[in-house]
Design a protein around this motif. Structure first.
Motif, PDB file in Angstrom:
ATOM      1  N   ALA A 306      29.621  41.622  59.551  1.00  0.00           N
ATOM      2  CA  ALA A 306      30.361  42.756  59.000  1.00  0.00           C
ATOM      3  C   ALA A 306      30.755  42.508  57.545  1.00  0.00           C
ATOM      4  CB  ALA A 306      31.598  43.038  59.852  1.00  0.00           C
ATOM      5  N   LYS A 307      31.223  41.305  57.255  1.00  0.00           N
ATOM      6  CA  LYS A 307      31.599  40.974  55.874  1.00  0.00           C
ATOM      7  C   LYS A 307      30.394  41.060  54.947  1.00  0.00           C
ATOM      8  CE  LYS A 307      35.491  37.936  57.072  1.00  0.00           C
ATOM      9  NZ  LYS A 307      35.949  36.532  57.204  1.00  0.00           N
ATOM     10  N   ARG A 308      29.242  40.606  55.448  1.00  0.00           N
ATOM     11  CA  ARG A 308      28.034  40.627  54.604  1.00  0.00           C
ATOM     12  C   ARG A 308      27.607  42.065  54.321  1.00  0.00           C
ATOM     13  NH1 ARG A 308      26.376  39.763  50.668  1.00  0.00           N
ATOM     14  NH2 ARG A 308      24.220  39.413  50.084  1.00  0.00           N
ATOM     15  N   LEU A 309      27.628  42.917  55.344  1.00  0.00           N
ATOM     16  CA  LEU A 309      27.213  44.313  55.146  1.00  0.00           C
ATOM     17  C   LEU A 309      28.182  45.035  54.214  1.00  0.00           C
ATOM     18  CD1 LEU A 309      25.354  46.682  55.768  1.00  0.00           C
ATOM     19  CD2 LEU A 309      26.796  47.211  57.737  1.00  0.00           C
ATOM     20  N   ILE A 310      29.466  44.876  54.449  1.00  0.00           N
ATOM     21  CA  ILE A 310      30.458  45.558  53.619  1.00  0.00           C
ATOM     22  C   ILE A 310      30.384  45.082  52.169  1.00  0.00           C
ATOM     23  CG2 ILE A 310      32.938  45.841  53.220  1.00  0.00           C
ATOM     24  CD1 ILE A 310      33.260  45.840  56.310  1.00  0.00           C
ATOM     25  N   SER A 311      30.137  43.791  51.986  1.00  0.00           N
ATOM     26  CA  SER A 311      29.970  43.253  50.638  1.00  0.00           C
ATOM     27  C   SER A 311      28.790  43.920  49.938  1.00  0.00           C
ATOM     28  CB  SER A 311      29.758  41.739  50.704  1.00  0.00           C
ATOM     29  OG  SER A 311      29.470  41.209  49.428  1.00  0.00           O
ATOM     30  N   ARG A 312      27.707  44.109  50.678  1.00  0.00           N
ATOM     31  CA  ARG A 312      26.529  44.763  50.093  1.00  0.00           C
ATOM     32  C   ARG A 312      26.804  46.245  49.817  1.00  0.00           C
ATOM     33  NH1 ARG A 312      21.745  43.334  48.808  1.00  0.00           N
ATOM     34  NH2 ARG A 312      21.858  41.306  49.827  1.00  0.00           N
ATOM     35  N   LEU A 313      27.511  46.894  50.725  1.00  0.00           N
ATOM     36  CA  LEU A 313      27.816  48.312  50.552  1.00  0.00           C
ATOM     37  C   LEU A 313      28.725  48.553  49.347  1.00  0.00           C
ATOM     38  CD1 LEU A 313      28.496  49.398  54.254  1.00  0.00           C
ATOM     39  CD2 LEU A 313      26.521  50.007  52.842  1.00  0.00           C
ATOM     40  N   GLU A 314      29.561  47.572  49.033  1.00  0.00           N
ATOM     41  CA  GLU A 314      30.533  47.746  47.957  1.00  0.00           C
ATOM     42  C   GLU A 314      30.073  47.143  46.632  1.00  0.00           C
ATOM     43  OE1 GLU A 314      34.276  46.378  49.539  1.00  0.00           O
ATOM     44  OE2 GLU A 314      34.468  48.134  50.849  1.00  0.00           O
ATOM     45  N   GLU A 315      28.810  46.723  46.580  1.00  0.00           N
ATOM     46  CA  GLU A 315      28.247  46.280  45.304  1.00  0.00           C
ATOM     47  C   GLU A 315      28.248  47.434  44.312  1.00  0.00           C
ATOM     48  OE1 GLU A 315      25.044  42.833  46.730  1.00  0.00           O
ATOM     49  OE2 GLU A 315      24.382  44.901  46.441  1.00  0.00           O
ATOM     50  N   LYS A 316      28.567  47.144  43.081  1.00  0.00           N
ATOM     51  CA  LYS A 316      28.570  48.186  42.055  1.00  0.00           C
ATOM     52  C   LYS A 316      27.145  48.594  41.729  1.00  0.00           C
ATOM     53  CE  LYS A 316      32.895  46.622  39.982  1.00  0.00           C
ATOM     54  NZ  LYS A 316      33.551  46.047  38.778  1.00  0.00           N
ATOM     55  N   GLU A 317      27.021  49.806  41.217  1.00  0.00           N
ATOM     56  CA  GLU A 317      25.701  50.331  40.875  1.00  0.00           C
ATOM     57  C   GLU A 317      25.015  49.405  39.880  1.00  0.00           C
ATOM     58  OE1 GLU A 317      23.708  54.543  39.395  1.00  0.00           O
ATOM     59  OE2 GLU A 317      25.836  54.440  39.902  1.00  0.00           O
ATOM     60  N   GLY A 318      23.780  49.064  40.178  1.00  0.00           N
ATOM     61  CA  GLY A 318      23.031  48.156  39.308  1.00  0.00           C
ATOM     62  C   GLY A 318      23.087  46.718  39.775  1.00  0.00           C
ATOM     63  N   GLU A 319      24.077  46.396  40.630  1.00  0.00           N
ATOM     64  CA  GLU A 319      24.188  45.054  41.193  1.00  0.00           C
ATOM     65  C   GLU A 319      23.383  44.984  42.488  1.00  0.00           C
ATOM     66  OE1 GLU A 319      28.729  43.894  39.795  1.00  0.00           O
ATOM     67  OE2 GLU A 319      28.283  44.222  41.905  1.00  0.00           O
ATOM     68  N   SER A 320      22.762  43.864  42.732  1.00  0.00           N
ATOM     69  CA  SER A 320      22.048  43.673  43.992  1.00  0.00           C
ATOM     70  C   SER A 320      21.845  42.184  44.230  1.00  0.00           C
ATOM     71  CB  SER A 320      20.692  44.382  43.958  1.00  0.00           C
ATOM     72  OG  SER A 320      20.041  44.263  45.207  1.00  0.00           O
ATOM     73  N   SER A 321      22.618  41.635  45.145  1.00  0.00           N
ATOM     74  CA  SER A 321      22.508  40.204  45.441  1.00  0.00           C
ATOM     75  C   SER A 321      21.278  39.931  46.297  1.00  0.00           C
ATOM     76  CB  SER A 321      23.766  39.725  46.159  1.00  0.00           C
ATOM     77  OG  SER A 321      23.973  40.470  47.349  1.00  0.00           O
ATOM     78  N   ASP A 322      20.818  38.691  46.276  1.00  0.00           N
ATOM     79  CA  ASP A 322      19.657  38.309  47.079  1.00  0.00           C
ATOM     80  C   ASP A 322      20.009  38.371  48.561  1.00  0.00           C
ATOM     81  OD1 ASP A 322      18.180  37.833  44.796  1.00  0.00           O
ATOM     82  OD2 ASP A 322      18.734  35.699  44.726  1.00  0.00           O
ATOM     83  N   TYR A 323      19.009  38.643  49.380  1.00  0.00           N
ATOM     84  CA  TYR A 323      19.221  38.643  50.826  1.00  0.00           C
ATOM     85  C   TYR A 323      19.527  37.225  51.298  1.00  0.00           C
ATOM     86  CZ  TYR A 323      17.285  43.364  50.935  1.00  0.00           C
ATOM     87  OH  TYR A 323      17.066  44.706  50.747  1.00  0.00           O
ATOM     88  N   GLU A 324      20.412  37.138  52.283  1.00  0.00           N
ATOM     89  CA  GLU A 324      20.818  35.839  52.808  1.00  0.00           C
ATOM     90  C   GLU A 324      20.512  35.733  54.290  1.00  0.00           C
ATOM     91  OE1 GLU A 324      24.697  34.033  51.742  1.00  0.00           O
ATOM     92  OE2 GLU A 324      25.076  35.949  50.748  1.00  0.00           O
ATOM     93  N   THR A 325      20.169  34.521  54.734  1.00  0.00           N
ATOM     94  CA  THR A 325      20.134  34.207  56.169  1.00  0.00           C
ATOM     95  C   THR A 325      21.236  33.181  56.395  1.00  0.00           C
ATOM     96  OG1 THR A 325      17.773  34.645  56.429  1.00  0.00           O
ATOM     97  CG2 THR A 325      18.811  33.237  58.072  1.00  0.00           C
ATOM     98  N   ILE A 326      22.280  33.626  57.052  1.00  0.00           N
ATOM     99  CA  ILE A 326      23.460  32.779  57.266  1.00  0.00           C
ATOM    100  C   ILE A 326      23.369  32.153  58.652  1.00  0.00           C
ATOM    101  CG2 ILE A 326      25.980  32.744  57.370  1.00  0.00           C
ATOM    102  CD1 ILE A 326      25.853  35.361  55.638  1.00  0.00           C
ATOM    103  N   VAL A 327      23.460  30.838  58.718  1.00  0.00           N
ATOM    104  CA  VAL A 327      23.318  30.113  59.989  1.00  0.00           C
ATOM    105  C   VAL A 327      24.695  29.664  60.475  1.00  0.00           C
ATOM    106  CG1 VAL A 327      22.255  28.169  61.171  1.00  0.00           C
ATOM    107  CG2 VAL A 327      21.022  29.311  59.311  1.00  0.00           C
ATOM    108  N   ILE A 328      25.052  30.112  61.671  1.00  0.00           N
ATOM    109  CA  ILE A 328      26.306  29.704  62.301  1.00  0.00           C
ATOM    110  C   ILE A 328      26.014  28.532  63.248  1.00  0.00           C
ATOM    111  CG2 ILE A 328      28.264  30.441  63.728  1.00  0.00           C
ATOM    112  CD1 ILE A 328      28.022  31.974  61.079  1.00  0.00           C
TER     113      ILE A 328
END
Length: 342
Positions: A306-328
């Motif tokens: 949820a934190k990862r999706l919301i972080s991506r949704l709230e990126e400012k226009e023009g910003e785009s972080s690389d995709y992550e695979t997070i291992v728990i």
């Protein structure tokens, strides 16, 4: 059914502008407290309900997350959902939950239905049928249309998106090694999830542990199936051979392994030790003896997704972080079904 009022109707009745009504209902500092109270009370009286899709037309955000889980009976998915909802609520997002029932068709239909402006992004675990057929185009189409997806647990290789997984291979390798360290040499493998990505990774970890310890692979005590029904119909045959431990790859497999062991007259853990992947209360507390399990930290997975999706949704226009695979990292929780280390 009581008719719902509109912003226009409320504005007309109170002799104010539609803009004033909208700002008052959204607590704008431009509107006096007295006017806000008046408008809110009248809106409540007239059964006004905001249009969630239209709330943020300016930025096209609904503040709603779509969650798709494969089935509702698995306690792991329930825990993941709990984690998602906790974070979403804290961040001011709504959650719509759907169940694919392991069906590719329903998975596709749900994605199409919710991606028409109802939600901002998805958190999902891939259906059994999609993994079996390796059919992932529906995910790629949604992402290409601009709707972000975060996958958890069961993921689709080749689909570029954020993913949250557990260390299935390593945890299986380490758990099998734990059984070997206890002195077990004839370790059976029980799996009803061999058609899923997680099942294959866990089986590979088991086989790697045997290889690392120069223990020959005995196919007679390896049961790899695609369904709980098939597993239950074949599990008895495993006990026709010499075994001193069982490694089970799913909660249902774990429970079945313990029950059949007891039915066959094995003393647990004196005669046979059992470790299984399980996150539910049934496997850990309500069985006797209690099962040693690999905890997948479902709530944490949900929170991280949820934190990862919301972080991506709230990126400012023009910003785009690389995709992550997070291992728990998983955790082995030792209980009564395994012997104590010597």
């Amino acid at each position: 059914m009581k008719a719902k009022a509109t912003l226009k109707q409320i504005a007309k009745e109170l002799n104010v502008s539609v803009s004033t009504v909208s700002k008052a209902l959204n607590d704008s500092p431009e509107i006096s407290e007295q006017t806000k109270i008046k408008i809110k009370e009248y809106a409540k009286l007239k059964n006004y309900k905001p249009n969630v899709i239209g709330l943020n037309l300016k930025n096209r955000k609904t503040k709603t997350i779509g969650v798709i889980i494969p089935n509702i009976l698995n306690s792991f998915f329930a825990k993941v959902f709990s984690g998602i909802e906790k974070v979403a609520d804290k961040k001011g997002y709504n959650v719509i939950t759907c169940i694919s029932n392991e069906s590719l068709e329903k998975e596709i239909h749900t994605l199409e239905m919710l991606s028409n402006g109802t939600i901002d992004g998805f958190i999902l675990s891939v259906s059994e049928e999609a993994q079996k057929l390796q059919e992932y185009n529906h995910f790629k189409e949604i992402i290409n249309d601009g709707t972000p997806i975060v996958m958890f647990d069961r993921i689709a290789e080749g689909v570029e998106c954020d993913k949250v997984i557990v260390d299935d291979f390593d945890s299986a390798l380490n758990s099998t090694q734990h059984l070997i360290n206890l002195g077990c040499k004839n370790i059976a493998l029980i799996s009803s999830v061999d058609n899923l990505s997680v099942g294959k990774l866990r089986a590979d970890g088991y086989l790697k542990a045997l290889e690392n310890n120069n223990i020959p692979v005995n196919e007679n005590i390896i049961l790899r199936t695609d369904s709980e029904e098939d597993m239950k119909s074949k599990i008895d045959a495993v006990f026709d051979h010499k075994i001193d431990a069982i490694f089970a790859l799913d909660e249902n497999d774990s429970v079945a392994a313990l029950r059949v062991s007891l039915k066959k007259g094995y003393r647990v853990p004196e005669d046979i030790s059992i470790i299984g992947f399980a996150d539910g209360i049934l496997a850990s507390r309500r069985l006797s003896p209690s099962l040693t399990t690999i905890s997948q930290h479902g709530i944490e997975i949900g929170e991280v997704a949820a934190k990862r999706l919301i972080s991506r949704l709230e990126e400012k226009e023009g910003e785009s972080s690389d995709y992550e695979t997070i291992v728990i990292k998983t955790k082995l929780k030792e209980r009564e079904s395994t012997r104590k280390s010597k």
